[in-house]
Design an enzyme around this catalytic site. Structure first.
Site, PDB file in Angstrom:
ATOM      1  N   ASP A   1      -6.535  -6.445   4.463  1.00  0.00           N
ATOM      2  CA  ASP A   1      -5.977  -5.001   4.267  1.00  0.00           C
ATOM      3  C   ASP A   1      -6.176  -4.533   5.652  1.00  0.00           C
ATOM      4  O   ASP A   1      -7.186  -4.333   6.121  1.00  0.00           O
ATOM      5  CB  ASP A   1      -6.512  -4.151   3.396  1.00  0.00           C
ATOM      6  CG  ASP A   1      -6.023  -2.670   3.314  1.00  0.00           C
ATOM      7  OD1 ASP A   1      -5.038  -2.578   4.131  1.00  0.00           O
ATOM      8  OD2 ASP A   1      -6.484  -1.887   2.371  1.00  0.00           O
TER       9      ASP A   1
ATOM     10  N   HIS B   1      -8.204   1.080  -4.483  1.00  0.00           N
ATOM     11  CA  HIS B   1      -8.937   1.000  -3.257  1.00  0.00           C
ATOM     12  C   HIS B   1      -9.819   2.106  -3.116  1.00  0.00           C
ATOM     13  O   HIS B   1      -9.181   3.124  -2.481  1.00  0.00           O
ATOM     14  CB  HIS B   1      -8.289   0.171  -2.216  1.00  0.00           C
ATOM     15  CG  HIS B   1      -9.116   0.037  -1.028  1.00  0.00           C
ATOM     16  ND1 HIS B   1      -8.700  -0.052   0.393  1.00  0.00           N
ATOM     17  CD2 HIS B   1     -10.693   0.062  -0.789  1.00  0.00           C
ATOM     18  CE1 HIS B   1      -9.534  -0.017   1.225  1.00  0.00           C
ATOM     19  NE2 HIS B   1     -10.690  -0.038   0.641  1.00  0.00           N
TER      20      HIS B   1
ATOM     21  N   MET C   1      -8.749   8.182  -0.490  1.00  0.00           N
ATOM     22  CA  MET C   1      -9.790   8.718   0.633  1.00  0.00           C
ATOM     23  C   MET C   1     -10.281   9.943   0.204  1.00  0.00           C
ATOM     24  O   MET C   1      -9.189  10.895  -0.209  1.00  0.00           O
ATOM     25  CB  MET C   1      -8.765   8.724   1.686  1.00  0.00           C
ATOM     26  CG  MET C   1      -8.108   7.257   2.191  1.00  0.00           C
ATOM     27  SD  MET C   1      -7.265   7.433   3.793  1.00  0.00           S
ATOM     28  CE  MET C   1      -6.594   5.744   3.852  1.00  0.00           C
TER      29      MET C   1
ATOM     30  N   MET D   1     -11.428  -5.859   4.980  1.00  0.00           N
ATOM     31  CA  MET D   1     -10.720  -5.042   5.762  1.00  0.00           C
ATOM     32  C   MET D   1     -10.533  -5.650   7.158  1.00  0.00           C
ATOM     33  O   MET D   1     -11.375  -6.316   7.890  1.00  0.00           O
ATOM     34  CB  MET D   1     -11.592  -3.742   5.858  1.00  0.00           C
ATOM     35  CG  MET D   1     -11.861  -2.850   4.622  1.00  0.00           C
ATOM     36  SD  MET D   1     -10.030  -2.391   3.961  1.00  0.00           S
ATOM     37  CE  MET D   1      -9.369  -1.327   5.506  1.00  0.00           C
TER      38      MET D   1
ATOM     39  N   SER E   1       0.901  -1.313   0.115  1.00  0.00           N
ATOM     40  CA  SER E   1       0.062  -0.029  -0.211  1.00  0.00           C
ATOM     41  C   SER E   1       0.736   1.292  -0.021  1.00  0.00           C
ATOM     42  O   SER E   1       1.657   1.463   1.016  1.00  0.00           O
ATOM     43  CB  SER E   1      -0.903   0.178   1.287  1.00  0.00           C
ATOM     44  OG  SER E   1      -1.500   1.367   1.382  1.00  0.00           O
TER      45      SER E   1
ATOM     46  N   HIS F   1      -1.042  -1.405  -4.402  1.00  0.00           N
ATOM     47  CA  HIS F   1      -2.243  -1.082  -3.880  1.00  0.00           C
ATOM     48  C   HIS F   1      -2.425   0.445  -3.490  1.00  0.00           C
ATOM     49  O   HIS F   1      -1.552   1.078  -2.842  1.00  0.00           O
ATOM     50  CB  HIS F   1      -2.506  -1.855  -2.459  1.00  0.00           C
ATOM     51  CG  HIS F   1      -3.895  -1.583  -1.835  1.00  0.00           C
ATOM     52  ND1 HIS F   1      -4.847  -2.536  -2.411  1.00  0.00           N
ATOM     53  CD2 HIS F   1      -4.411  -0.913  -1.039  1.00  0.00           C
ATOM     54  CE1 HIS F   1      -6.118  -2.102  -1.558  1.00  0.00           C
ATOM     55  NE2 HIS F   1      -5.741  -1.128  -0.501  1.00  0.00           N
TER      56      HIS F   1
ATOM     57  N   ASP G   1      -4.633   3.465  -2.097  1.00  0.00           N
ATOM     58  CA  ASP G   1      -5.625   4.039  -1.239  1.00  0.00           C
ATOM     59  C   ASP G   1      -6.041   5.249  -1.471  1.00  0.00           C
ATOM     60  O   ASP G   1      -5.384   6.144  -1.434  1.00  0.00           O
ATOM     61  CB  ASP G   1      -5.230   3.664   0.148  1.00  0.00           C
ATOM     62  CG  ASP G   1      -5.061   2.244   0.894  1.00  0.00           C
ATOM     63  OD1 ASP G   1      -6.005   1.309   0.618  1.00  0.00           O
ATOM     64  OD2 ASP G   1      -3.988   2.076   1.427  1.00  0.00           O
TER      65      ASP G   1
ATOM     66  N   MET H   1     -11.952   4.409  -0.981  1.00  0.00           N
ATOM     67  CA  MET H   1     -12.563   4.545   0.153  1.00  0.00           C
ATOM     68  C   MET H   1     -13.303   5.835   0.227  1.00  0.00           C
ATOM     69  O   MET H   1     -12.736   7.057   0.901  1.00  0.00           O
ATOM     70  CB  MET H   1     -11.573   4.632   1.444  1.00  0.00           C
ATOM     71  CG  MET H   1     -11.153   3.079   1.846  1.00  0.00           C
ATOM     72  SD  MET H   1      -9.782   3.085   2.993  1.00  0.00           S
ATOM     73  CE  MET H   1      -8.354   3.376   1.976  1.00  0.00           C
TER      74      MET H   1
END
Length: 218
Positions: free
Chosen positions: A175, A66, A37, A137, A8, A33, A35, A68
């Site tokens: 994760d 990913h 957000m 998660m 990540s 990966h 992330d 979020m």
């Protein structure tokens, strides 16, 4: 199923992001990966598709985005065009989850759904045949460096059983709090793709990756 390490980049050195990504890949990581957000679905704000677009020319490994974010269906096409190969949305963030899953597939990308630790597997049961991956998660999303939540291991076991009984070809990604000392036990539960952030990028990246891969493949 093949086991894959997905570092990540949330834990990487943002001032040297490309360098850190390539170091992890050269050491044996097969996915990156990413992330994303938005400060609403989770408290933090990280980065968006311009970062994916900037990193994409550096490597042809799988980019695992990913999301979020609230109402991710608004941005699926943007992330697909930026270079994401797998697009993961949260079941909790989608009013019409089936529609968003098909948005991803219509863009020619692999579709994945993430569920938070307290979200039951029933939230994805009906879309499971449409998925390429489920992300379980193992911490509450939004921050790096959290401790793995032990009850998530049983959740992974139940999900693997569900996938097997339905005769599906679906990866299980985990994760949160995954590191060399617990990755073998998590793999034994049935997961096969492992997101590691601080466990990869804090300290010597090459050494960390090799140690994690050694334990992952035991």
């Amino acid at each position: 199923m093949k086991k894959i390490l997905a570092p990540s980049i949330l834990s990487a050195d943002f001032a040297n992001l490309g360098r850190d990504v390539l170091t992890a890949i050269d050491a044996g990581a097969e996915y990156v990966h990413i992330d994303v957000m938005d400060g609403m679905f989770v408290p933090q704000i990280s980065f968006g598709n311009p970062v994916i677009k900037a990193l994409r020319p550096l490597t042809d490994v799988i980019f695992d985005a990913h999301l979020m974010i609230e109402d991710p269906g608004r941005y699926i096409e943007d992330f697909a065009k930026a270079g994401a190969d797998i697009i993961t949305v949260h079941a909790e963030a989608c009013t019409h989850l089936d529609r968003v899953v098909h948005q991803i597939k219509d863009c020619g990308k692999k579709a994945a759904v993430a569920i938070n630790p307290a979200t039951p597997l029933s939230a994805i049961e009906y879309v499971l045949p449409e998925l390429d991956m489920v992300l379980v998660m193992t911490v509450n999303p939004g921050f790096g460096g959290q401790k793995y939540i032990p009850y998530c291991g049983e959740k992974v076991r139940e999900l693997r059983k569900m996938i097997t009984e339905k005769n599906l070809d679906v990866d299980i990604q985990v994760d949160g709090g995954v590191k060399a000392s617990n990755i073998a036990a998590i793999a034994e539960c049935g997961a096969n793709i492992f997101v590691c952030g601080s466990a990869v990028f804090e300290g010597n990246i090459e050494k960390n990756v090799k140690e994690i891969l050694e334990q992952m493949n035991k």
